[in-house]
Design an enzyme around this catalytic site. Structure first.
Site, PDB file in Angstrom:
ATOM      1  N   ALA A  15       0.829  -1.212   0.000  1.00 56.81           N
ATOM      2  CA  ALA A  15       0.000   0.000   0.000  1.00 56.81           C
ATOM      3  C   ALA A  15       0.861   1.259   0.000  1.00 56.81           C
ATOM      4  O   ALA A  15       2.010   1.239   0.453  1.00 56.81           O
ATOM      5  CB  ALA A  15      -0.892  -0.004   1.248  1.00 56.81           C
ATOM      6  N   ILE A  17       0.448   3.836   1.904  1.00 56.99           N
ATOM      7  CA  ILE A  17       0.749   4.236   3.280  1.00 56.99           C
ATOM      8  C   ILE A  17       1.812   3.334   3.900  1.00 56.99           C
ATOM      9  O   ILE A  17       2.551   3.757   4.799  1.00 56.99           O
ATOM     10  CB  ILE A  17      -0.546   4.267   4.146  1.00 56.99           C
ATOM     11  CG1 ILE A  17      -0.326   5.040   5.439  1.00 56.99           C
ATOM     12  CG2 ILE A  17      -1.071   2.878   4.425  1.00 56.99           C
ATOM     13  CD1 ILE A  17      -0.098   6.502   5.228  1.00 56.99           C
ATOM     14  N   ALA A  18       1.920   2.084   3.386  1.00 58.83           N
ATOM     15  CA  ALA A  18       2.949   1.172   3.907  1.00 58.83           C
ATOM     16  C   ALA A  18       4.348   1.703   3.587  1.00 58.83           C
ATOM     17  O   ALA A  18       5.292   1.497   4.348  1.00 58.83           O
ATOM     18  CB  ALA A  18       2.766  -0.228   3.335  1.00 58.83           C
ATOM     19  N   ARG A  39      -0.529  -9.623  -2.945  1.00 52.18           N
ATOM     20  CA  ARG A  39      -1.252 -10.707  -3.617  1.00 52.18           C
ATOM     21  C   ARG A  39      -0.465 -11.187  -4.831  1.00 52.18           C
ATOM     22  O   ARG A  39      -0.793 -12.207  -5.428  1.00 52.18           O
ATOM     23  CB  ARG A  39      -2.653 -10.229  -4.032  1.00 52.18           C
ATOM     24  CG  ARG A  39      -3.557  -9.910  -2.865  1.00 52.18           C
ATOM     25  CD  ARG A  39      -4.725  -9.077  -3.283  1.00 52.18           C
ATOM     26  NE  ARG A  39      -4.299  -7.785  -3.815  1.00 52.18           N
ATOM     27  CZ  ARG A  39      -5.077  -6.921  -4.443  1.00 52.18           C
ATOM     28  NH1 ARG A  39      -6.353  -7.217  -4.631  1.00 52.18           N
ATOM     29  NH2 ARG A  39      -4.600  -5.768  -4.888  1.00 52.18           N
ATOM     30  N   TYR A  60      -0.891 -13.051   1.447  1.00 51.84           N
ATOM     31  CA  TYR A  60      -1.011 -12.591   2.838  1.00 51.84           C
ATOM     32  C   TYR A  60      -0.903 -13.789   3.783  1.00 51.84           C
ATOM     33  O   TYR A  60      -0.318 -13.698   4.858  1.00 51.84           O
ATOM     34  CB  TYR A  60      -2.336 -11.848   3.063  1.00 51.84           C
ATOM     35  CG  TYR A  60      -2.538 -10.626   2.174  1.00 51.84           C
ATOM     36  CD1 TYR A  60      -1.469  -9.987   1.566  1.00 51.84           C
ATOM     37  CD2 TYR A  60      -3.817 -10.117   1.956  1.00 51.84           C
ATOM     38  CE1 TYR A  60      -1.658  -8.878   0.757  1.00 51.84           C
ATOM     39  CE2 TYR A  60      -4.019  -9.002   1.157  1.00 51.84           C
ATOM     40  CZ  TYR A  60      -2.943  -8.388   0.552  1.00 51.84           C
ATOM     41  OH  TYR A  60      -3.144  -7.285  -0.236  1.00 51.84           O
ATOM     42  N   LEU A  76      -4.637  -2.347   4.507  1.00 54.08           N
ATOM     43  CA  LEU A  76      -5.504  -2.800   3.400  1.00 54.08           C
ATOM     44  C   LEU A  76      -6.701  -1.857   3.262  1.00 54.08           C
ATOM     45  O   LEU A  76      -6.983  -1.057   4.160  1.00 54.08           O
ATOM     46  CB  LEU A  76      -5.981  -4.223   3.687  1.00 54.08           C
ATOM     47  CG  LEU A  76      -4.883  -5.280   3.770  1.00 54.08           C
ATOM     48  CD1 LEU A  76      -5.455  -6.619   4.249  1.00 54.08           C
ATOM     49  CD2 LEU A  76      -4.184  -5.447   2.425  1.00 54.08           C
ATOM     50  N   LYS A  99      -6.372   2.985  10.290  1.00 55.65           N
ATOM     51  CA  LYS A  99      -7.694   3.534  10.563  1.00 55.65           C
ATOM     52  C   LYS A  99      -8.505   3.595   9.291  1.00 55.65           C
ATOM     53  O   LYS A  99      -7.883   3.707   8.231  1.00 55.65           O
ATOM     54  CB  LYS A  99      -7.614   4.920  11.195  1.00 55.65           C
ATOM     55  CG  LYS A  99      -6.613   5.902  10.594  1.00 55.65           C
ATOM     56  CD  LYS A  99      -6.602   6.239   9.149  1.00 55.65           C
ATOM     57  CE  LYS A  99      -7.834   6.879   8.566  1.00 55.65           C
ATOM     58  NZ  LYS A  99      -7.675   7.184   7.125  1.00 55.65           N
TER      59      LYS A  99
HETATM   60  N1  LIG Z   1      -2.772   6.774   9.092  1.00 55.79           N
HETATM   61  C1  LIG Z   1      -2.863   7.527   8.006  1.00 55.79           C
HETATM   62  O1  LIG Z   1      -2.562   8.695   8.010  1.00 55.79           O
HETATM   63  C2  LIG Z   1      -3.338   6.906   6.745  1.00 55.79           C
HETATM   64  C3  LIG Z   1      -3.017   7.524   5.549  1.00 55.79           C
HETATM   65  C4  LIG Z   1      -3.390   6.901   4.373  1.00 55.79           C
HETATM   66  C5  LIG Z   1      -4.116   5.721   4.442  1.00 55.79           C
HETATM   67  N2  LIG Z   1      -4.454   5.163   5.619  1.00 55.79           N
HETATM   68  C6  LIG Z   1      -5.249   3.919   5.646  1.00 55.79           C
HETATM   69  O2  LIG Z   1      -4.441   2.873   5.107  1.00 55.79           O
HETATM   70  C7  LIG Z   1      -5.244   1.980   4.344  1.00 55.79           C
HETATM   71  C8  LIG Z   1      -4.675   1.884   2.939  1.00 55.79           C
HETATM   72  O3  LIG Z   1      -4.671   3.133   2.288  1.00 55.79           O
HETATM   73  P1  LIG Z   1      -3.707   3.423   1.013  1.00 55.79           P
HETATM   74  O4  LIG Z   1      -4.046   4.720   0.436  1.00 55.79           O
HETATM   75  O5  LIG Z   1      -2.300   3.171   1.391  1.00 55.79           O
HETATM   76  O6  LIG Z   1      -4.223   2.257   0.031  1.00 55.79           O
HETATM   77  P2  LIG Z   1      -3.605   1.672  -1.316  1.00 55.79           P
HETATM   78  O7  LIG Z   1      -2.350   2.335  -1.705  1.00 55.79           O
HETATM   79  O8  LIG Z   1      -4.710   1.592  -2.304  1.00 55.79           O
HETATM   80  O9  LIG Z   1      -3.198   0.201  -0.859  1.00 55.79           O
HETATM   81  C9  LIG Z   1      -4.061  -0.762  -0.398  1.00 55.79           C
HETATM   82  C10 LIG Z   1      -3.378  -2.126  -0.583  1.00 55.79           C
HETATM   83  O10 LIG Z   1      -4.311  -3.126  -0.234  1.00 55.79           O
HETATM   84  C11 LIG Z   1      -4.060  -4.285  -1.015  1.00 55.79           C
HETATM   85  N3  LIG Z   1      -5.347  -4.810  -1.487  1.00 55.79           N
HETATM   86  C12 LIG Z   1      -5.856  -6.036  -1.170  1.00 55.79           C
HETATM   87  N4  LIG Z   1      -7.037  -6.225  -1.738  1.00 55.79           N
HETATM   88  C13 LIG Z   1      -7.315  -5.111  -2.461  1.00 55.79           C
HETATM   89  C14 LIG Z   1      -8.414  -4.720  -3.280  1.00 55.79           C
HETATM   90  N5  LIG Z   1      -9.474  -5.509  -3.467  1.00 55.79           N
HETATM   91  N6  LIG Z   1      -8.337  -3.509  -3.854  1.00 55.79           N
HETATM   92  C15 LIG Z   1      -7.300  -2.690  -3.660  1.00 55.79           C
HETATM   93  N7  LIG Z   1      -6.241  -2.999  -2.883  1.00 55.79           N
HETATM   94  C16 LIG Z   1      -6.245  -4.202  -2.293  1.00 55.79           C
HETATM   95  C17 LIG Z   1      -3.134  -3.902  -2.152  1.00 55.79           C
HETATM   96  O11 LIG Z   1      -1.894  -4.531  -1.910  1.00 55.79           O
HETATM   97  P3  LIG Z   1      -1.342  -5.729  -2.841  1.00 55.79           P
HETATM   98  O12 LIG Z   1      -1.844  -5.487  -4.240  1.00 55.79           O
HETATM   99  O13 LIG Z   1       0.122  -5.557  -2.710  1.00 55.79           O
HETATM  100  O14 LIG Z   1      -1.832  -7.023  -2.269  1.00 55.79           O
HETATM  101  C18 LIG Z   1      -2.984  -2.386  -2.039  1.00 55.79           C
HETATM  102  O15 LIG Z   1      -1.684  -1.969  -2.284  1.00 55.79           O
HETATM  103  C19 LIG Z   1      -6.685   2.500   4.448  1.00 55.79           C
HETATM  104  O16 LIG Z   1      -7.324   1.834   5.499  1.00 55.79           O
HETATM  105  C20 LIG Z   1      -6.498   3.971   4.794  1.00 55.79           C
HETATM  106  O17 LIG Z   1      -7.594   4.501   5.534  1.00 55.79           O
HETATM  107  C21 LIG Z   1      -4.063   5.741   6.763  1.00 55.79           C
END
Ligand SMILES: NC(=O)c1ccc[n+]([C@@H]2O[C@H](COP(=O)([O-])OP(=O)(O)OC[C@H]3O[C@@H](n4cnc5c(N)ncnc54)[C@H](OP(=O)(O)O)[C@@H]3O)[C@@H](O)[C@H]2O)c1
Length: 336
Positions: A15, A17-18, A39, A60, A76, A99
């Site tokens: 992700a 954020i990761a 995945r 996972y 996720l 969150k």
């Molecule tokens: N604490 C903070 O400040 C903060 C900031 C941003 C986001 N967040 C939270 O972090 C989480 C992720 O946000 P993000 O923006 O980093 O998301 P993102 O870049 O879209 O990443 C989500 C990851 O989830 C995996 N995934 C598994 N099933 C999926 C599906 N059906 N559709 C899409 N992705 C799927 C994917 O990894 P693989 O393809 O590698 O398996 C993807 O890279 C959310 O819960 C968000 O609220 C928190």
């Protein structure tokens, strides 16, 4: 630094954020990110090599089977948090989950129950909670610096317009309320120290049918009145104003200051408009680092060391978000 064995983290999903989490915790001697899973093995391998993480898993499940991982970071899409957090705690891993921890109170309760049954520590990630800016705010409130609290207004707005973003997808828990709104709601719940009894709210909608902008009113049993505003369609802003019988406090509740200005609290101790405004400044730094190190201490030394969202706060935050979503649809006050 305490004599604590580094907590070995695995990350579920490549992700966005990761990336910030892994880069943020890199300098830590309390936390080691030892593996990532995607995945798609190719994606995991590429991600691991870019971020200098030693191991990559192509599923996972494989990461959860890795015996050399103590804790899992879950970034996720919101609708997948419950499923993978429960699988991770059942595999005996501690979990730090992004969150909002889940999309319903029922899911959240099931997640904490599963963590308890498996004797592991589950916590929701809100980096602002580990920042000195927030810890100092809590101390000032505890000392009664502004008297009895009467109102709190917390807002968080950003701009997201790419329809491919999971935040604009109703199937993956999109919408400003669950995203930015979870921050504002968690902030209000932290300050209130209790769950609201009822809420009402209104929203504006995106073309993809997620809530784009939301304003909600929250009523607390102790008398405090709260309001949250969140949006995916404004310039960046993040601010909370707490008014008490004897003064006011303002904070930006930042995750990783100075991302959006210096980490300061503004305090006025006094009632008249002429009361001077004190500025209290902090050093700031990566919220991911502060949060992950605090989490590692809580795992090693005891949950009482955790300064982040408590189980009750996380459950109440999600229950409040659910009630706000119900009120948007019904147009009525909804109980939490
Ligand atoms: N604490 C903070 O400040 C903060 C900031 C941003 C986001 N967040 C939270 O972090 C989480 C992720 O946000 P993000 O923006 O980093 O998301 P993102 O870049 O879209 O990443 C989500 C990851 O989830 C995996 N995934 C598994 N099933 C999926 C599906 N059906 N559709 C899409 N992705 C799927 C994917 O990894 P693989 O393809 O590698 O398996 C993807 O890279 C959310 O819960 C968000 O609220 C928190």
């Amino acid at each position: 630094m305490e004599n604590i064995k580094p907590l070995r983290f695995g990350v579920l999903g490549a992700a966005k954020i990761a990336r910030s989490f892994i880069a943020g915790v890199a300098p830590s001697s309390l936390v080691d990110v030892v593996a990532v899973a995607s995945r798609d093995l190719k994606k995991a391998t590429q991600f691991a090599s870019e971020l200098e993480v030693p191991r990559a898993h192509g599923s996972y499940e494989a990461l959860l089977d890795d015996p050399d991982i103590d804790a899992v970071y879950v970034p996720l899409p919101n609708t997948l948090h419950a499923e993978w957090v429960i699988k991770a705690v059942e595999a005996g891993k501690h979990v730090l989950c992004e969150k909002p921890i889940a999309v319903s109170k029922a899911e959240t309760l099931a997640m904490f129950d599963a963590a308890r049954r498996n004797g592991v520590f589950l916590a929701e990630a809100y980096p602002y909670r580990a920042q000195e800016q927030t810890l100092a705010l809590r101390r000032l409130l505890d000392e009664g610096a502004i008297g009895r609290l009467q109102t709190i207004i917390a807002c968080f707005g950003v701009k997201f317009s790419d329809p491919a973003n999971i935040r604009l997808d109703p199937q993956r828990g999109g919408g400003a309320l669950l995203d930015a709104g979870s921050y504002a709601t968690n902030m209000v719940r932290m300050v209130a120290g209790e769950k609201p009894t009822r809420v009402n709210a209104i929203a504006r909608w995106s073309e993809t049918k997620v809530d784009l902008t939301v304003i909600a009113n929250l009523e607390f049993p102790g008398g405090l009145l709260g309001q949250i505003a969140c949006s995916f369609n404004t310039a960046y802003h993040r601010h909370a104003l707490i008014a008490g019988t004897d003064g006011i406090l303002e904070t930006t509740f930042l995750n990783s200051p100075p991302e959006a200005g210096p980490p300061e609290i503004h305090l006025r101790r006094g009632v008249p408009s002429s009361t001077p405004r004190e500025t209290i400044a902090f050093a700031g730094g990566s919220g991911f680092l502060a949060e992950a190190e605090n989490y590692a201490r809580a795992v090693a030394l005891g949950r009482e060391h955790w300064n982040g969202s408590t189980e009750a706060e996380s459950i109440d935050t999600v229950a409040t978000l659910e009630a706000i979503a119900r009120s948007i649809r019904s147009g009525n006050w909804e109980s939490v």
